[in-house]
Scaffold this active site. Structure first.
Site, short mmCIF file in Angstrom:
data_model
loop_
_atom_site.label_atom_id
_atom_site.label_comp_id
_atom_site.label_asym_id
_atom_site.label_seq_id
_atom_site.Cartn_x
_atom_site.Cartn_y
_atom_site.Cartn_z
N HIS A 2 -7.86 -8.19 -14.67
CA HIS A 2 -7.18 -7.53 -15.79
C HIS A 2 -6.03 -8.42 -16.27
O HIS A 2 -5.17 -8.79 -15.48
CB HIS A 2 -6.62 -6.17 -15.37
CG HIS A 2 -7.65 -5.09 -15.36
ND1 HIS A 2 -7.33 -3.76 -15.41
CD2 HIS A 2 -8.99 -5.14 -15.32
CE1 HIS A 2 -8.44 -3.04 -15.40
NE2 HIS A 2 -9.46 -3.86 -15.33
N PRO B 66 3.54 4.50 -5.21
CA PRO B 66 2.40 3.71 -5.72
C PRO B 66 2.53 3.23 -7.16
O PRO B 66 1.68 2.48 -7.63
CB PRO B 66 1.21 4.67 -5.57
CG PRO B 66 1.81 6.04 -5.51
CD PRO B 66 3.16 5.89 -4.91
N TYR C 167 4.94 -7.20 -12.01
CA TYR C 167 3.68 -6.47 -11.80
C TYR C 167 2.61 -7.39 -11.23
O TYR C 167 1.89 -7.00 -10.30
CB TYR C 167 3.20 -5.83 -13.12
CG TYR C 167 2.07 -4.85 -12.89
CD1 TYR C 167 2.34 -3.51 -12.65
CD2 TYR C 167 0.74 -5.27 -12.90
CE1 TYR C 167 1.31 -2.60 -12.42
CE2 TYR C 167 -0.30 -4.37 -12.67
CZ TYR C 167 0.00 -3.04 -12.43
OH TYR C 167 -1.03 -2.16 -12.18
P1 RFL Z 1 -2.79 1.30 6.92
O1 RFL Z 1 -3.82 1.09 5.86
O2 RFL Z 1 -2.14 2.61 7.02
O3 RFL Z 1 -3.49 0.94 8.29
C1 RFL Z 1 -2.88 1.23 9.53
C2 RFL Z 1 -3.97 1.42 10.54
O4 RFL Z 1 -3.38 1.66 11.80
C3 RFL Z 1 -4.06 2.73 12.44
N1 RFL Z 1 -3.14 3.35 13.41
C4 RFL Z 1 -3.19 3.14 14.74
N2 RFL Z 1 -4.01 2.39 15.48
C5 RFL Z 1 -3.82 2.39 16.83
N3 RFL Z 1 -2.83 3.13 17.43
C6 RFL Z 1 -1.98 3.87 16.71
N4 RFL Z 1 -1.01 4.60 17.29
C7 RFL Z 1 -2.13 3.90 15.29
N5 RFL Z 1 -1.49 4.54 14.29
C8 RFL Z 1 -2.11 4.19 13.16
C9 RFL Z 1 -4.47 3.64 11.31
O5 RFL Z 1 -5.56 4.48 11.66
C10 RFL Z 1 -4.82 2.63 10.23
O6 RFL Z 1 -6.19 2.27 10.27
O7 RFL Z 1 -1.62 0.20 6.80
P2 RFL Z 1 -1.65 -1.33 6.34
O8 RFL Z 1 -2.77 -2.07 6.96
O9 RFL Z 1 -0.25 -1.79 6.49
O10 RFL Z 1 -2.03 -1.30 4.77
C11 RFL Z 1 -1.14 -0.77 3.85
C12 RFL Z 1 -1.89 -0.05 2.73
O11 RFL Z 1 -2.91 0.76 3.29
C13 RFL Z 1 -0.95 0.83 1.92
O12 RFL Z 1 0.24 0.13 1.59
C14 RFL Z 1 -1.53 1.33 0.62
O13 RFL Z 1 -2.77 1.95 0.77
C15 RFL Z 1 -0.54 2.34 0.05
N6 RFL Z 1 -1.17 3.22 -0.87
C16 RFL Z 1 -1.39 2.76 -2.12
N7 RFL Z 1 -0.96 1.52 -2.45
C17 RFL Z 1 -1.19 1.04 -3.68
O14 RFL Z 1 -0.81 -0.10 -3.94
N8 RFL Z 1 -1.84 1.82 -4.61
C18 RFL Z 1 -2.31 3.08 -4.31
O15 RFL Z 1 -2.91 3.73 -5.13
C19 RFL Z 1 -2.08 3.60 -3.04
N9 RFL Z 1 -2.51 4.83 -2.69
C20 RFL Z 1 -1.57 4.52 -0.48
C21 RFL Z 1 -2.26 5.31 -1.42
C22 RFL Z 1 -1.31 5.01 0.80
C23 RFL Z 1 -1.68 6.30 1.17
N10 RFL Z 1 -1.31 6.79 2.48
C24 RFL Z 1 -0.85 5.88 3.49
C25 RFL Z 1 -1.09 8.12 2.79
C26 RFL Z 1 -2.70 6.56 -1.06
C27 RFL Z 1 -2.43 7.09 0.23
C28 RFL Z 1 -2.96 8.46 0.54
C1 PHB Z 2 -5.30 3.06 -8.20
O1 PHB Z 2 -5.50 3.82 -7.25
O2 PHB Z 2 -6.25 2.58 -8.87
C2 PHB Z 2 -3.93 2.69 -8.57
C3 PHB Z 2 -2.88 3.31 -7.94
C4 PHB Z 2 -1.57 2.96 -8.30
C5 PHB Z 2 -1.36 2.01 -9.27
C6 PHB Z 2 -2.42 1.39 -9.90
C7 PHB Z 2 -3.71 1.73 -9.54
O3 PHB Z 2 -0.10 1.68 -9.64
#
Ligand code: RFL
Ligand code: PHB
Length: 389
Positions: free
Chosen positions: A72, A292, A384
């Protein structure tokens, strides 16, 4: 068992670190609390900064992303149902890649499997020990049997609710936090995206975001009060609310369909300092959370992995300690930049309960300024697409 780096958490941070270390001849073991199906079923982030794209290529997991990811070159912002574009390519010569975190995690698991990487899933009661000594170790239970892994370093990649951060003594750990008074209700639907690029919408009824995963799969969000429950939101109610908040032309062409996933996520800013204690490193969500709005969560996890991988490679392959010692300082400098941007984007685009008419007008004039000023748009575009590592 013995390994060089014991990685707690098999999310994107842990998997990517393990893969990069492997390519440099450094061995690691990943301990993941959940099953693989559970980890691969989570719907999360959607936008990769170009620096993250390059990191995935370097880790030799970029092939499917090159084929299926959507580059994008810009995004839309909208105020009161009228949109304008931020042209990243024109303003800063860079773009982003739309490719879901679910796919990134899939590709990383495939790559770890192919190279014989050890990922122990459903590891219960994972606990790091002796982190402030030269000989740390990690214990866990699998199928009722307790195991121990001796290692040189522990990488805490276990997300916000993990054990790693809790292992740092209170006298050392400082935390900074802001909890926002609203959440995002997200819907995934098998419908063509309403726009070729993302739309971030400010509206007096609240924020909305139009995103996507591929040309047939859309991801949409609307801001909701924190105490709303998913069950209160029928699909029809969601589509009606989304239509009200986005630009009029987009609302007209919006294609709706049944939701295949629907959930509410709270918004939070959080940073833990330091990100290194003894032989423990905190990586990704274990150390920090961003709202997010700036699409930074996953990208920050990738930049932490960059700094840690560089440090560990210099330690093992060149006998150079500085990268490991300065990991926390280097990672945190970039973390705070992304925290700042995510907080600004959140403040600019959401309806806050106490903002009143004045607050709403301030947001609208900030958006009008972005539309009229190339330098304001350049600042937004630079942040961004991602600041350099
Ligand atoms: P993760 O992906 O949370 O992975 C951590 C892993 O550790 C495991 N774990 C354990 N394992 C062993 N022993 C324990 N005691 C443990 N405790 C936990 C978990 O099962 C998991 O597999 O962290 P990581 O790798 O640092 O990655 C970070 C990203 O996942 C995170 O920053 C993003 O997904 C945040 N986030 C979003 N970011 C965006 O940029 N755009 C989004 O749209 C967006 N949506 C989200 C999100 C995070 C969410 N969470 C955490 C609730 C939506 C949600 C619902
Ligand atoms: C997405 O889930 O696609 C997403 C979430 C947060 C953003 C952009 C994209 O800021």
């Amino acid at each position: 068992m013995r390994t060089q780096v014991c990685i707690i958490g098999g999310g994107p941070a842990g998997l990517l670190l393990s893969q990069l270390l492997h390519l440099d001849g450094i061995d690691s073991v990943i301990l993941e609390r959940r099953s693989r199906d559970y980890v691969l079923g989570r719907i999360r982030a959607g936008v990769l900064e170009w620096g993250s794209v390059e990191m995935l290529r370097k880790a030799q997991v970029g092939a499917r992303m090159e084929r299926e990811g959507l580059p994008h070159e810009g995004t839309y912002l909208s105020a009161q149902n009228r949109g304008f574009r931020i042209d990243f390519q024109d303003l800063v010569g860079k773009k982003v890649m739309v490719y879901g975190q679910t796919e990134v995690t899939h590709d990383l698991y495939d790559a770890r499997d192919k190279l014989g990487g050890v990922v122990i899933d459903e590891a219960e009661g994972v606990r790091p020990h002796d982190l402030d000594t030269e000989a740390p170790y990690v214990t866990y239970t699998k199928d009722g049997t307790e195991h121990r892994i001796d290692c040189d370093f522990v990488a805490g990649c276990d997300g916000y609710h993990g054990v790693s951060r809790q292992s740092i003594p209170d006298s050392v750990l400082q935390t900074f936090e802001r909890v926002y008074p609203f959440g995002w209700l997200g819907v995934l639907s098998q419908t063509p995206p309403v726009s070729e690029e993302l739309i971030y919408a400010n509206h007096e009824r609240g924020f909305a975001l139009c995103s996507m995963r591929n040309p047939k799969l859309s991801r949409y969000y609307v801001q909701v009060p924190l105490d709303d429950k998913v069950e209160q939101w029928s699909d029809d109610a969601f589509w009606d609310e989304l239509r009200r908040r986005i630009p009029a032309d987009a609302a007209e062409r919006l294609v709706t369909g049944p939701s295949i996933e629907k959930s509410i996520a709270p918004l939070r800013s959080f940073v833990a300092e330091p990100m290194k204690w003894g032989r423990l490193f905190l990586v990704g969500d274990a150390a920090h959370i961003v709202p997010p709005t700036g699409a930074k969560g996953l990208n920050l996890a990738v930049s932490d992995v960059h700094y840690l991988h560089e440090g560990l490679r210099a330690h093992y392959n060149d006998g150079e300690p500085e990268g490991v010692e300065r990991y926390s300082e280097r990672a945190l400098a970039r973390v705070w930049q992304s925290e700042r941007f995510s907080w600004q984007m959140t403040s600019l685009l959401h309806r806050f309960p106490d903002q009143g008419g004045f607050g709403q007008r301030m947001q609208e004039s900030e958006l009008a300024y972005l539309e009229m000023s190339r330098s304001a748009r350049t600042t937004m575009a630079e942040n961004y697409v991602g600041l350099p590592f």
